[in-house]
Design an enzyme around this catalytic site. Structure first.
Site, PDB file in Angstrom:
ATOM      1  CE  LYS A 178      -2.173  11.531   1.165  1.00  0.00           C
ATOM      2  NZ  LYS A 178      -1.406  11.353   2.393  1.00  0.00           N
ATOM      3  CD  GLU A 253       5.279   1.637  -9.499  1.00  0.00           C
ATOM      4  OE1 GLU A 253       5.484   0.435  -9.208  1.00  0.00           O
ATOM      5  OE2 GLU A 253       5.492   2.109 -10.613  1.00  0.00           O
ATOM      6  CB  CYS A 287       6.765  -2.440  -2.102  1.00  0.00           C
ATOM      7  SG  CYS A 287       7.879  -1.366  -2.992  1.00  0.00           S
ATOM      8  CD  GLU A 387       3.280  -5.489   1.031  1.00  0.00           C
ATOM      9  OE1 GLU A 387       2.196  -4.885   1.100  1.00  0.00           O
ATOM     10  OE2 GLU A 387       4.185  -5.152   0.262  1.00  0.00           O
TER      11      GLU A 387
HETATM   12  N1  LIG Z   1       5.260  -0.780  -5.381  1.00  0.00           N
HETATM   13  C1  LIG Z   1       5.939   0.169  -4.808  1.00  0.00           C
HETATM   14  O1  LIG Z   1       6.710   0.859  -5.459  1.00  0.00           O
HETATM   15  C2  LIG Z   1       5.765   0.449  -3.343  1.00  0.00           C
HETATM   16  C3  LIG Z   1       6.703   1.261  -2.705  1.00  0.00           C
HETATM   17  C4  LIG Z   1       6.515   1.516  -1.362  1.00  0.00           C
HETATM   18  C5  LIG Z   1       5.428   0.984  -0.677  1.00  0.00           C
HETATM   19  N2  LIG Z   1       4.543   0.197  -1.311  1.00  0.00           N
HETATM   20  C6  LIG Z   1       3.426  -0.380  -0.603  1.00  0.00           C
HETATM   21  O2  LIG Z   1       2.883   0.581   0.304  1.00  0.00           O
HETATM   22  C7  LIG Z   1       2.320  -0.062   1.430  1.00  0.00           C
HETATM   23  C8  LIG Z   1       2.783   0.586   2.714  1.00  0.00           C
HETATM   24  O3  LIG Z   1       2.454   1.925   2.746  1.00  0.00           O
HETATM   25  P1  LIG Z   1       1.233   2.506   3.634  1.00  0.00           P
HETATM   26  O4  LIG Z   1       0.937   1.665   4.800  1.00  0.00           O
HETATM   27  O5  LIG Z   1       1.487   3.950   3.872  1.00  0.00           O
HETATM   28  O6  LIG Z   1       0.052   2.330   2.629  1.00  0.00           O
HETATM   29  P2  LIG Z   1      -1.243   3.171   2.497  1.00  0.00           P
HETATM   30  O7  LIG Z   1      -1.783   2.735   1.222  1.00  0.00           O
HETATM   31  O8  LIG Z   1      -2.103   3.117   3.690  1.00  0.00           O
HETATM   32  O9  LIG Z   1      -0.727   4.692   2.405  1.00  0.00           O
HETATM   33  C9  LIG Z   1       0.036   5.160   1.325  1.00  0.00           C
HETATM   34  C10 LIG Z   1      -0.417   6.549   0.971  1.00  0.00           C
HETATM   35  O10 LIG Z   1      -1.757   6.476   0.507  1.00  0.00           O
HETATM   36  C11 LIG Z   1      -2.567   7.381   1.225  1.00  0.00           C
HETATM   37  N3  LIG Z   1      -3.907   6.809   1.247  1.00  0.00           N
HETATM   38  C12 LIG Z   1      -4.401   5.871   2.095  1.00  0.00           C
HETATM   39  N4  LIG Z   1      -5.697   5.615   1.789  1.00  0.00           N
HETATM   40  C13 LIG Z   1      -6.006   6.406   0.723  1.00  0.00           C
HETATM   41  C14 LIG Z   1      -7.190   6.611  -0.033  1.00  0.00           C
HETATM   42  N5  LIG Z   1      -8.311   5.950   0.229  1.00  0.00           N
HETATM   43  N6  LIG Z   1      -7.157   7.509  -1.044  1.00  0.00           N
HETATM   44  C15 LIG Z   1      -6.040   8.188  -1.327  1.00  0.00           C
HETATM   45  N7  LIG Z   1      -4.885   8.052  -0.638  1.00  0.00           N
HETATM   46  C16 LIG Z   1      -4.870   7.154   0.372  1.00  0.00           C
HETATM   47  C17 LIG Z   1      -1.884   7.517   2.569  1.00  0.00           C
HETATM   48  O11 LIG Z   1      -2.280   8.707   3.210  1.00  0.00           O
HETATM   49  C18 LIG Z   1      -0.422   7.516   2.148  1.00  0.00           C
HETATM   50  O12 LIG Z   1      -0.033   8.780   1.675  1.00  0.00           O
HETATM   51  C19 LIG Z   1       2.772  -1.483   1.345  1.00  0.00           C
HETATM   52  O13 LIG Z   1       1.710  -2.294   0.947  1.00  0.00           O
HETATM   53  C20 LIG Z   1       3.876  -1.464   0.279  1.00  0.00           C
HETATM   54  O14 LIG Z   1       4.082  -2.665  -0.379  1.00  0.00           O
HETATM   55  C21 LIG Z   1       4.699  -0.070  -2.629  1.00  0.00           C
END
Ligand SMILES: NC(=O)c1ccc[n+]([C@@H]2O[C@H](COP(=O)([O-])OP(=O)(O)OC[C@H]3O[C@@H](n4cnc5c(N)ncnc54)[C@H](O)[C@@H]3O)[C@@H](O)[C@H]2O)c1
Length: 481
Positions: A178, A253, A287, A387
């Site tokens: 997803k 992550e 990130c 962040e």
């Molecule tokens: N550590 C790493 O490797 C890494 C890499 C990239 C991004 N990030 C982090 O990701 C964040 C940015 O991404 P974002 O805004 O899309 O984050 P997000 O958590 O809102 O979304 C990420 C994914 O999670 C899904 N999601 C959201 N809520 C969910 C839930 N309750 N249950 C299951 N899935 C859910 C979203 O649809 C999307 O596919 C930042 O905080 C960044 O630091 C971390």
């Protein structure tokens, strides 16, 4: 003549059991171009029926795929490599369109990750023993864990997909991906690449959707054995809670606020220049970006001069143009969030060295922001602790090594840390005390094949290398009589 993938033809479908199918859900979601703010297309946000259908296909496929030989799976990975290399340009173009990565970096970094991680995982998988005999004569078998739910973010879309899909396929797992609802185009291209590589039906499935529907349905599903997630700490906690009732494995992550310790004995001009550019890279949407610069007081003023110059020279512009400029943020949501935090910083009394709220001149359309540096920040300000996920750097001074380490570790995160020093002993000494999954010393870059992941609230588990494969495996111990 190469057959180009046309992702828009399948954008409103899901790839399940080896075919592009019409979803059960009828809930539509507009996919926007962050540069023009215009609609690119529409996806269907899946529901729990769509998830059930995909999980059933993955479960059936697991019966046979999990028993295939290592040689067979290596052959499939080699096919995948050949097909991926053919379609890198479509991956790069998709990410430039859907999340605004400038085309040069989209080709050289964002799309390149599909090949880089694959080559590294092939090597790791070749090197991994699936059977180990211990000194006590017991034998360990490394077996695929089962059906995996893979949830990825929008900021490094293909990098994150590759880091999850490839180890699942290598180890004999089957999966449902997803991707972020904001970056469905690159994921659709990737699904077509997997299809072309010849994977059996049901081994890889793609369901588009948002977190509360598809994400949660996968995390709760009794037939899903593992969730691998990259995204915000907030969503990581929600997935962990959803997965608790079925006691499935969850690897995370998450976010970061990575410190960058600058000591006066480093090559200041070169290291500060590179550090500022790295913070702004991908428009600050990484990130592990070095967003918190801690500078030894004796070189603080000189550091600010260099940082100011670099930030003023940072070009912002159209991601479709080649070059090393930065593009827009991925969406209005992120634009509003970054603007709000810039205003918070000003209200908290941080000094704006350059940039600030609003859009860069001449870029009124699109979610472009001004590269911004806050200086003289304190450790308690929100801009120092949270962040921001935009091209926003905070800089603060320290007096000695002990204070630098204390400030660096004063965060709930622990994904990466950066260290600039000309003293090799200090580099080792300080790196050993930093609570982070990776320490980059004097510009040392991430290499494909190394494990990546965080301490503390930046997550658990490691992606990449043999450690990345083990996350998708169960260990069975044979005790012989
Ligand atoms: N550590 C790493 O490797 C890494 C890499 C990239 C991004 N990030 C982090 O990701 C964040 C940015 O991404 P974002 O805004 O899309 O984050 P997000 O958590 O809102 O979304 C990420 C994914 O999670 C899904 N999601 C959201 N809520 C969910 C839930 N309750 N249950 C299951 N899935 C859910 C979203 O649809 C999307 O596919 C930042 O905080 C960044 O630091 C971390």
């Amino acid at each position: 003549m190469l057959d180009r993938i046309k992702p828009m033809e399948n954008l409103n479908k899901f790839y399940i059991d080896g075919a592009w199918i019409t979803p059960q859900s009828r809930q539509m979601f507009a996919v926007l171009n962050p540069t023009t703010e215009q609609q690119l297309g529409e996806i269907v946000l899946g529901n729990s029926d769509d998830v059930d259908f995909a999980v059933a296909a993955a479960n059936r496929a697991f019966e046979t795929y999990s028993r295939t030989s290592k040689e067979h799976r290596l052959e499939l990975l080699e096919n995948l490599l050949e097909v991926t290399e053919k379609h890198l340009e479509e991956l790069a173009q998709a990410m430039t369109l859907e999340m605004g990565a400038p085309i040069t970096m989209s080709r050289e970094a964002q799309a390149d990750a599909a090949v880089g991680h694959l080559v590294a995982y092939i090597e790791a998988f070749k090197a991994q023993h699936q059977r180990n005999v211990l000194a006590n004569a017991d034998t360990l078998l490394y077996e695929p864990i089962g059906v995996c739910g893979l949830i990825t973010p929008w900021n490094w879309p293909i990098n994150q997909i590759a880091l999850k899909v490839i180890p699942a396929l290598a180890t004999g797992c089957t999966c449902i991906l997803k991707p972020s609802e904001h970056t469905p185009i690159s994921a659709t291209v990737y699904a077509q690449i997997i299809h072309e590589a010849g994977y059996p039906a049901g081994v890889f499935n793609l369901v588009q959707g948002d977190g509360p529907s598809v994400g949660s349905a996968l995390s709760c599903h009794p037939d899903v054995q593992m969730m691998s997630f990259t995204g915000s700490t907030r969503a990581g906690k929600a997935i962990t809670r959803d997965a608790a009732d079925t006691v499935k494995r969850v690897t995370l992550e998450l976010g970061g606020k990575s410190p960058n310790l600058v000591f006066a004995d480093c090559d200041l001009e070169a290291r500060v220049t590179a550090s500022v550019l790295e913070c702004f890279y991908n428009t600050g949407q990484s990130c592990d970006a070095p967003t918190r610069m801690l500078v030894e007081r004796s070189c603080y003023d000189q550091t600010l001069e260099i940082a100011w110059r670099v930030a003023m020279d940072q070009a912002v512009g159209d991601p479709c143009q080649e070059g090393d400029h930065i593009g827009p943020l991925f969406d209005q949501i992120q634009f509003d969030r970054v603007q709000a935090l810039i205003k918070v910083g000003i209200d908290e009394g941080a000094r704006v060295l350059c940039g600030g709220a609003g859009k860069p001149e001449g870029l009124e359309t699109g979610w472009f922001v001004r590269p911004t540096i806050f200086v003289d920040v304190t450790d308690t300000m929100r801009v120092t602790r949270e962040e921001i996920f935009g091209p926003v750097l905070v800089i603060m001074p320290f007096d000695d090594e002990a204070e630098a380490i204390k400030l660096a570790n004063d965060t709930s995160y622990g994904l990466a840390a950066y260290l600039q020093t000309g003293d090799a002993d200090r580099a080792e000494r300080v790196a050993a005390q930093l609570k982070a999954g990776a320490v980059h010393i004097n510009g040392g870059e991430f290499n494909y094949g190394s494990p990546f992941g965080g301490y503390r609230q930046s997550g658990n588990g490691r992606e990449g290398g043999i450690q990345g494969l083990e996350d998708y495996q169960e260990i069975k111990t044979l005790h012989f009589g």
